[in-house]
Design a protein around this motif. Structure first.
Motif, PDB file in Angstrom:
ATOM      1  N   THR A   1       0.827  -1.205   0.000  1.00 10.51           N
ATOM      2  CA  THR A   1       0.000   0.000   0.000  1.00 10.51           C
ATOM      3  C   THR A   1       0.860   1.254   0.000  1.00 10.51           C
ATOM      4  O   THR A   1       0.583   2.218  -0.737  1.00 10.51           O
ATOM      5  CB  THR A   1      -0.938   0.006   1.215  1.00 10.51           C
TER       6      THR A   1
ATOM      7  N   GLU B   1      -7.959   6.402  -3.712  1.00 11.48           N
ATOM      8  CA  GLU B   1      -8.413   6.539  -2.317  1.00 11.48           C
ATOM      9  C   GLU B   1      -9.640   5.668  -2.054  1.00 11.48           C
ATOM     10  O   GLU B   1      -9.760   5.059  -0.985  1.00 11.48           O
ATOM     11  CB  GLU B   1      -8.712   8.000  -2.000  1.00 11.48           C
ATOM     12  N   THR B   2     -10.541   5.582  -3.032  1.00 14.63           N
ATOM     13  CA  THR B   2     -11.700   4.695  -2.891  1.00 14.63           C
ATOM     14  C   THR B   2     -11.242   3.247  -2.757  1.00 14.63           C
ATOM     15  O   THR B   2     -11.783   2.478  -1.947  1.00 14.63           O
ATOM     16  CB  THR B   2     -12.628   4.847  -4.098  1.00 14.63           C
TER      17      THR B   2
ATOM     18  N   THR C   1      -8.439   2.090  -1.509  1.00 19.37           N
ATOM     19  CA  THR C   1      -7.871   1.822  -0.178  1.00 19.37           C
ATOM     20  C   THR C   1      -8.952   1.784   0.897  1.00 19.37           C
ATOM     21  O   THR C   1      -8.860   0.989   1.838  1.00 19.37           O
ATOM     22  CB  THR C   1      -6.809   2.875   0.176  1.00 19.37           C
ATOM     23  N   VAL C   2      -9.972   2.617   0.764  1.00 23.02           N
ATOM     24  CA  VAL C   2     -11.069   2.602   1.744  1.00 23.02           C
ATOM     25  C   VAL C   2     -11.823   1.279   1.668  1.00 23.02           C
ATOM     26  O   VAL C   2     -12.141   0.656   2.694  1.00 23.02           O
ATOM     27  CB  VAL C   2     -12.012   3.795   1.505  1.00 23.02           C
ATOM     28  N   ILE C   3     -12.110   0.813   0.445  1.00 19.35           N
ATOM     29  CA  ILE C   3     -12.807  -0.469   0.280  1.00 19.35           C
ATOM     30  C   ILE C   3     -11.963  -1.602   0.866  1.00 19.35           C
ATOM     31  O   ILE C   3     -12.487  -2.506   1.527  1.00 19.35           O
ATOM     32  CB  ILE C   3     -13.112  -0.716  -1.203  1.00 19.35           C
TER      33      ILE C   3
ATOM     34  N   ARG D   1      -9.792  -1.455   3.303  1.00 18.11           N
ATOM     35  CA  ARG D   1      -9.820  -1.384   4.766  1.00 18.11           C
ATOM     36  C   ARG D   1     -11.155  -1.870   5.317  1.00 18.11           C
ATOM     37  O   ARG D   1     -11.203  -2.641   6.285  1.00 18.11           O
ATOM     38  CB  ARG D   1      -9.549   0.055   5.214  1.00 18.11           C
ATOM     39  N   ARG D   2     -12.256  -1.461   4.713  1.00 16.85           N
ATOM     40  CA  ARG D   2     -13.574  -1.823   5.222  1.00 16.85           C
ATOM     41  C   ARG D   2     -13.903  -3.294   5.015  1.00 16.85           C
ATOM     42  O   ARG D   2     -14.732  -3.850   5.748  1.00 16.85           O
ATOM     43  CB  ARG D   2     -14.637  -0.958   4.545  1.00 16.85           C
TER      44      ARG D   2
ATOM     45  N   CYS E   1     -15.824  -7.185  -0.841  1.00 16.07           N
ATOM     46  CA  CYS E   1     -14.862  -6.359  -1.556  1.00 16.07           C
ATOM     47  C   CYS E   1     -15.234  -6.225  -3.025  1.00 16.07           C
ATOM     48  O   CYS E   1     -15.270  -5.117  -3.586  1.00 16.07           O
ATOM     49  CB  CYS E   1     -13.467  -6.956  -1.410  1.00 16.07           C
TER      50      CYS E   1
ATOM     51  N   HIS F   1     -18.632   1.008  -6.966  1.00 20.36           N
ATOM     52  CA  HIS F   1     -17.949   2.295  -7.088  1.00 20.36           C
ATOM     53  C   HIS F   1     -17.271   2.472  -8.451  1.00 20.36           C
ATOM     54  O   HIS F   1     -16.418   3.349  -8.615  1.00 20.36           O
ATOM     55  CB  HIS F   1     -16.919   2.452  -5.971  1.00 20.36           C
TER      56      HIS F   1
END
Length: 383
Positions: A278, A294-295, A297-299, A301-302, A336, A343
């Motif tokens: 990352t 950024e989207t 990396t957020v996905i 993480r979640r 995921c 998105h």
């Protein structure tokens, strides 16, 4: 462009160390007339090395799924070197069929499809080198390339073509070149090469010099990778990307990431490996500037992923999962994939590095890769 054939012209006496132009016309190549490849590579080859008649050879090469780490590192002498660690991918690859025609001039070389200029340059270089090793005059021939590696996504499609070509030419001469010899020829053919001529061991590879800077361990830890493409999968022109000069601080950070990746591989720490990938991907954003990063990396993480990786010269990316982490792996992967597609980040294949440990990556490098399903301890049928 429809498949066609073009004549490739090799200059007779160019300087041996002159760099090769990265882009030439479709189906043409210029290459030095001397071979700098090293290492053993001779095989018996009776019947291939005959001086009359046609001699056919076949070669294969895999692709990869972008990089886990890429930057500027220090070699054993403290010299700065561009280097990368790829994420191997079992399955897709390139096949080259080369028919050598003894008695024809070496410049009488054709290729199908005609636009594979880098592969043609590789063929010219390989013919010169292999003829020298076999004690025969270099000769022309026909090269035919087939494969299923997507072009322009940063998966090593051109390197796969180049390596398959070098292996096919060598096979036509009854030779099997050592990986270091293939690497040097590949670099001369396309200026920078991915380490697809090597086995599946994770290595830090100097892509512009064709040499290993460090073997980071015997194998990557088990990973599950949810593949996707950024920018809608539009091809990336790597030669058009801006070149950013590495500062001392950059090199220091890359060396720190190298140390962490070495530790992650030695201990099987997927979470740490994901952090390194990352961080490398984020630094790559300074050049690539993917709007969805950024989207992504957020996905990751979640959905409980360890991190993300990208192609530093393309649009392919992956979300990295630890199959040994607590919880329902299949559910995390489904979550995921759904989030990525929602998105607008198209998902591609989901694969595991167990395929590399148990499957095609450990077969002989000049043999075709075949699907492998017989020895996967993790099974993972939903993937």
């Amino acid at each position: 462009m429809t498949p066609a054939t073009r004549r490739a012209h090799a200059p007779r006496t160019p300087p041996p160390a002159a760099p090769l132009d990265a882009e030439t016309g479709a189906g043409t190549a210029q290459a030095s007339g001397t071979g700098h490849a090293s290492g053993a590579g001779h095989a018996s080859g009776a019947g291939h090395a005959a001086g009359t008649g046609h001699a056919a050879g076949t070669g294969h090469a895999p692709c990869h799924h972008g990089e886990l780490l890429q930057g500027v590192f220090l070699d054993a002498d403290g010299r700065r070197c561009a280097g990368l660690v790829t994420l191997p991918l079992a399955g897709p690859g390139s096949r080259a069929d080369f028919v050598r025609r003894p008695g024809t001039p070496p410049e009488a070389l054709t290729v199908v499809p005609a636009e594979r200029g880098k592969a043609v340059r590789a063929a010219v270089l390989a013919v010169t080198e292999c003829a020298r090793r076999a004690g025969l005059p270099p000769s022309g021939g026909q090269l035919r390339l087939t494969g299923d590696v997507p072009v322009g996504l940063g998966m090593g499609s051109s390197t796969s073509d180049v390596i398959a070509t070098i292996r096919a030419v060598a096979d036509s001469y009854g030779l099997r070149l050592a990986p270091d010899a293939v690497a040097l020829l590949a670099v001369r053919a396309e200026r920078a090469s991915d380490p697809l001529m090597l086995d599946a061991r994770p290595v830090l590879f100097a892509q512009r010099e064709g040499r290993i800077l460090e073997v980071l361990g015997p194998a990557l830890p088990p990973l599950v990778v949810v593949g996707c493409v950024l920018r809608g999968g539009a091809p990336v022109d790597t030669l058009a990307l801006p070149v950013r000069e590495a500062t001392d601080a950059d090199v220091q950070e890359y060396e720190r990431l190298r140390t962490l990746l070495r530790r992650a591989i030695a201990t099987g720490d997927v979470r740490l490996l994901g952090q390194v990938a990352t961080a490398s991907a984020r630094r790559g954003q300074q050049t690539l500037q993917h709007p969805e990063f950024e989207t992504l990396t957020v996905i990751a993480r979640r959905s409980g992923a360890a991190g993300v990786q990208i192609a530093h010269s393309g649009a392919v990316a992956g979300v990295l999962f630890d199959p040994a982490a607590p919880g329902d792996l299949r559910q995390r992967v489904r979550t995921c994939r759904h989030a990525l597609n929602t998105h607008g980040i198209p998902t591609t294949r989901t694969f595991t590095t167990k395929e590399l440990l148990d499957g095609p990556a450990h077969r002989r490098g000049d043999r075709p890769a075949r699907p492998d399903t017989s020895r996967r301890p993790s099974r993972l049928p939903a993937l």
